[in-house]
Design an enzyme around this catalytic site. Structure first.
Site, mmCIF file in Angstrom:
data_model
loop_
_atom_site.group_PDB
_atom_site.id
_atom_site.type_symbol
_atom_site.label_atom_id
_atom_site.label_comp_id
_atom_site.label_asym_id
_atom_site.label_seq_id
_atom_site.Cartn_x
_atom_site.Cartn_y
_atom_site.Cartn_z
ATOM 1 N N HIS A 106 22.285 9.277 -20.612
ATOM 2 C CA HIS A 106 20.934 9.375 -20.120
ATOM 3 C C HIS A 106 21.153 9.351 -18.463
ATOM 4 O O HIS A 106 21.646 8.476 -18.056
ATOM 5 C CB HIS A 106 19.975 8.619 -20.548
ATOM 6 C CG HIS A 106 18.689 8.795 -19.954
ATOM 7 N ND1 HIS A 106 17.603 9.957 -20.642
ATOM 8 C CD2 HIS A 106 17.882 8.436 -19.085
ATOM 9 C CE1 HIS A 106 16.405 9.976 -20.025
ATOM 10 N NE2 HIS A 106 16.626 9.117 -18.991
ATOM 11 N N ASP B 262 14.266 6.728 -25.604
ATOM 12 C CA ASP B 262 15.309 6.135 -24.635
ATOM 13 C C ASP B 262 14.920 4.608 -24.280
ATOM 14 O O ASP B 262 14.997 4.282 -23.036
ATOM 15 C CB ASP B 262 15.046 7.191 -23.310
ATOM 16 C CG ASP B 262 15.416 8.306 -23.235
ATOM 17 O OD1 ASP B 262 15.916 8.868 -24.299
ATOM 18 O OD2 ASP B 262 14.856 9.231 -22.816
ATOM 19 N N GLY C 155 34.726 11.694 22.797
ATOM 20 C CA GLY C 155 36.121 11.482 22.584
ATOM 21 C C GLY C 155 36.537 10.341 21.985
ATOM 22 O O GLY C 155 37.266 10.334 21.243
ATOM 23 N N CYS D 101 48.770 22.873 34.076
ATOM 24 C CA CYS D 101 49.764 21.540 33.739
ATOM 25 C C CYS D 101 51.216 21.583 34.187
ATOM 26 O O CYS D 101 51.728 20.521 34.319
ATOM 27 C CB CYS D 101 49.388 21.317 32.340
ATOM 28 S SG CYS D 101 49.522 22.537 31.210
#
Length: 897
Positions: free
Chosen positions: A106, A142, A634, A707
């Protein structure tokens, strides 16, 4: 055990298969009769396995078991009844008959939500927790004793479909099988259900799913999602019954621009916008609905309510016509009661059901892996013609059912109109940062603000990483084959090429790069990078390993290269788009997902890239872009437990901090491209013209914000003065000015803080005794311009001889004629090792020097000649790991001219 399976559906099928794997004997499968000539999946599978299948239309008549049916059941000799999904009423004499009784699944946490629509009511009531119960079956109320329960969190925008797929189905199958294990072991509990907290709700049907608009937005949202997909919450709109799907609750104060839609009974009109249909509760708060369905079964994107019939058809190619005929055959095999499939044939009006939708989607995948359909696509395109048109558009990458919503900043500049997104890009959408926080990005040419950009917060990082993780683990991205992945990368490169002038203009305006350089290098090499890695997608291979046991035991050992998962990328401000491309293309080619933080001062080309990636067809969550501060965004990426690798380009100091955070958090993989102080050695036997020309490029390329820039030039003493004279003459010819002017040689430095650092750097050089030959000052004009600068008489101990300027500053030192080893010692006396160079006509000397230089790249009689097929990365405190090129383990790259 001898088990009878009583039930139906794919859920019942999966339980049945798992029970057989566990070694149980299935003595009979009792399922529903065939519908329109189609067997239920459970019964069909059992028949293939030779298991007895019974398809009784009912078990009871007037509350009592039908004797003939009960007798057939008892003859199976079942020791346990397992009812995984059962819509029929089963007599108690059947339930109680087996030695071990009967258990039933169920989909709620009993005693809450007893009844047939438990999942719906879990969502309608806004429960924070959901789950399932396996209990000892009773008379259908149920209320039987609990054997096993498992719970899950209910997400704010869960629908019946999402919570079922995520938890109730997969975990429910496992839980039902676990319950059988407990019974077999004699350990199964029987816990009496408490009456406290018990609820019972009736079956949710279409008639009682009408929306009551006089409620809060939260209640409306719960009602719509609680009825999504079955039976569907509906309301009267424009005189017809319209069903609402795909609801999400909006933040307080959310606003939208759209066309009003009058809805009878609502507190205010809805708004049809590019994002969907915005609805309002009686508390003034809002929710957003994505899809609408009309009474004839036609479903549309809510954003297209006022233009649902205006979509233009496309003409099919011969290959697409072949695909269409294949699909016509598939439709015919599903719609067996239809004589012929015409363009106007409606899938659902011809008898198709929800299981047929699942089959149709899978049939498309088998024939066209590049066409990734969702069930909703079928509901939105119910006629054969509409269905084929939709599939073809998806194959071409032209599908626009869910339109990308972009809030552009537009500027007329460089003889064109550029359109720039300025929000975060998370899970396929441009969104504001938490709290609506923004900052201004500055044009270095004049110091004025370009626009406001969303400033990502820690919670935004968490959302982006969660989206990337879901896309990797659960989404379409993890399922498409490598060649389709390559096709997406190729398409993205094509779109970047179509927009290259716009991208170069944005790059020039945001970073100060000279437009011609931005067009050729910043953008041009970015396009090349995506095309290069697109070609590698289906060539990533493992290998077999001949282990000792391979013979005679026939053991096979092999390696398989697999994607890592969520990759975080943190890039610098000197080449904003190119650095993005270098790292992102490789990650995507390998099948990873990406969360990228552009430099805070240069976010705009990354945001434009996000738009192009979405238009190329990348699935939601694969690419996420978060402009923001390094200290916050970051750091959170470095610490995040769901990030599996981080790539960073920037300073050595920050690189060390990132490496530590990555180690402490979850030992995530790291690749670092850090600072440099690249030596360039010029011998007296060089080609002087080339050495002057390339030496200037080595230092002043991209205004020194490079760089691998030659941070120090060693010139053999017998040509030193001549070399200095020549380079000074050339520097004085450089035109400093607007980077969008095609005749400009030297644009502004990237941002004010960097300009100030360069002024201080040169002042330090003068104080320490170096000779300032030219430059060294800010240019007297608006913006962040700095004069190209030359220092001579620079001694090894000086600050400017040791530290990187990252600007247009040439540092010149002499070395004794013929003393190769001494100049090599001086050139290598640095903690950096990113690049280096040598100019000489002597090939033996060139090879000797290039071998001895401790740098990741050595240029011989040239400089700055990088290529996507050549590895790029440094030694020592310049970092580790390589960008570009497939075989990333190469230690040194030497380029000769």
């Amino acid at each position: 055990m001898r088990i009878a399976v009583i039930g139906q559906s794919v859920f019942g099928l999966e339980v049945y298969k798992e029970l057989r794997k566990e070694g149980h004997t299935i003595v009979g499968v009792f399922t529903i009769p065939d519908k329109d000539g189609k067997a239920d999946p459970l019964g069909a599978e059992a028949e293939k396995d030779g298991v007895n299948v019974f398809k009784f239309p009912r078990w009871r008549l007037k509350g009592k078991g039908i004797p003939e049916v009960v007798q057939v059941y008892k003859a199976t000799g079942a020791e346990l009844n397992v009812m995984p999904f059962c819509s029929q009423f089963i007599p108690m004499e059947v339930i109680d008959h087996p030695a071990h009784g009967s258990i039933i699944y169920h989909p709620s946490l009993l005693p809450r939500h007893r009844g047939a629509s438990a999942i719906n009511w879990t969502l309608i009531h806004g429960d924070k927790k959901g789950g399932f119960t396996v209990f000892w079956a009773d008379d259908g109320l149920d209320t039987g004793p609990i054997l096993l329960q498992r719970e899950c969190d209910v997400e704010p925008d869960d629908t019946v479909n999402t919570i079922y797929k995520r938890f109730l189905f997969p975990e429910g199958v496992k839980g039902t099988v676990d319950a059988v294990r407990l019974i077999a072991a004699g350990n199964a509990p029987k816990i009496v259900q408490p009456e406290e907290g018990a609820t019972y709700e009736g079956i949710q049907k279409k008639d009682n799913a009408k929306i009551d608009w006089n409620q809060s937005a939260q209640v409306l949202h719960n009602w719509i999602r609680g009825n999504d997909k079955v039976p569907g919450a509906w309301a009267e709109v424009d005189g017809q019954k319209v069903t609402f799907y795909g609801s999400s609750l909006l933040d307080s104060g959310a606003t939208a621009i759209g066309q009003p839609l009058e809805i009878p009974g609502a507190s205010q009109p809805g708004l049809v916008s590019k994002a969907g249909l915005m609805l309002f509760g009686n508390d003034g708060k809002a929710l957003l609905v994505k899809n609408l369905q009309f009474e004839d079964g036609k479903m549309i994107a809510a954003a297209r309510y006022f233009s649902s019939g205006s979509s233009a058809s496309v003409e099919l190619t011969e290959e697409e016509k072949t695909f269409a005929e294949q699909m016509r055959g598939v439709w015919k095999s599903i719609l067996t009661n239809v004589d012929a499939i015409e363009d106007s044939t409606d899938f659902f009006k011809s008898g198709a059901a929800s299981m047929d939708v699942v089959r149709l989607v899978e049939e498309v995948k088998l024939r066209a892996s590049g066409c990734q359909l969702q069930n909703e696509d079928v509901y939105m395109n119910t006629t054969f013609q509409d269905f084929i048109q939709m599939c073809v558009k998806k194959l071409r990458g032209e599908d626009d059912e869910e339109e990308l919503v972009v809030d552009y900043v537009e500027k007329n500049i460089n003889n064109m109109t550029i359109r720039m997104p300025h929000q975060l890009f998370v899970n396929g959408e441009f969104v504001d940062a938490e709290g609506g926080k923004t900052y201004k990005t500055i044009n270095p040419t004049d110091g004025t603000a370009i626009c406001d950009v969303s400033l990502a917060q820690a919670s935004d990082v968490d959302r982006a990483v969660a989206a990337a993780k879901e896309a990797f683990e659960e989404g379409e991205w993890g399922k498409i084959n490598p060649r389709d992945r390559g096709r997406l990368l190729y398409k993205l490169a094509d779109l970047m090429e179509e927009h290259q002038e716009e991208l170069a203009t944005i790059e020039s305006m945001d970073s100060g790069a000279v437009y011609t350089l931005a067009l050729k290098t910043h953008v041009g090499m970015s396009i090349q990078t995506f095309r290069y890695f697109a070609g590698w997608c289906d060539k990533i291979q493992g290998c077999t390993i001949p282990i000792n046991q391979a013979r005679p035991n026939r053991n096979l050992t092999f390696t398989k290269k697999e994607p890592i998962g969520v990759c975080a990328i943190v890039i610098p401000w000197n080449y904003p788009l190119m650095m993005l491309a270098w790292k992102t293309a490789a990650c995507l080619a390998a099948g990873n997902t990406v969360v990228l933080k552009p430099a805070q001062v240069t976010p705009l080309t990354a945001m434009k890239f996000a738009e192009l990636a979405a238009r190329a067809g990348f699935p939601k969550g694969v690419i996420n872009i978060l402009p923001g501060s390094g200290a916050l965004v970051g750091q959170r990426l470095s610490d995040h437990p769901d990030v599996r690798k981080l790539g960073f380009t920037g300073s050595t100091e920050i690189g060390k901090h990132i490496m530590k955070s990555c180690a402490v958090s979850n030992v995530k993989k790291v690749s670092l491209e850090l600072g440099g102080k690249s030596p360039l050695i010029i011998f007296s036997d060089c080609d002087m013209d080339k050495a002057v020309r390339m030496g200037l490029s080595a230092v002043f390329f991209n205004k020194g914000e490079n760089c691998i820039a030659a941070g120090r030039l060693f010139v053999e003493e017998n040509i030193h003065d001549q070399y200095v004279k020549r380079v000074v003459e050339e520097v004085k010819k450089m035109k400093i000015g607007d980077p969008l002017d095609r005749s400009t040689d030297h644009g502004p430095q990237n941002h004010k803080a960097h300009l100030d650092k360069l002024v201080e750097y040169c002042q330090t050089g003068v104080r320490e005794g170096a000779t300032l030959v030219c430059g060294g000052k800010q240019v007297s004009r608006p913006g962040f311009f700095f004069e190209p600068t030359i220092f001579t008489d620079v001694q090894d101990h000086m600050f400017i001889a040791i530290e990187e300027s990252f600007g247009p500053v040439m540092i010149l030192s002499k070395f004794k004629s013929g003393d190769v080893d001494e100049v090599l010692r001086r050139a290598n006396a640095t903690e950096y090792g990113l690049a280096s160079g040598v100019f000489t006509r002597d090939i033996s000397k060139a090879l000797y020097v290039s071998e001895k230089l401790n740098a990741g790249t050595v240029f011989v009689n040239t400089y700055n000649k990088t290529d996507v097929a050549a590895p790029f990365g440094g030694f020592k405190q310049s970092g580790f790991g390589k960008d570009l090129e497939y075989y990333s383990k190469h230690r040194k790259n030497t380029t000769l001219f």
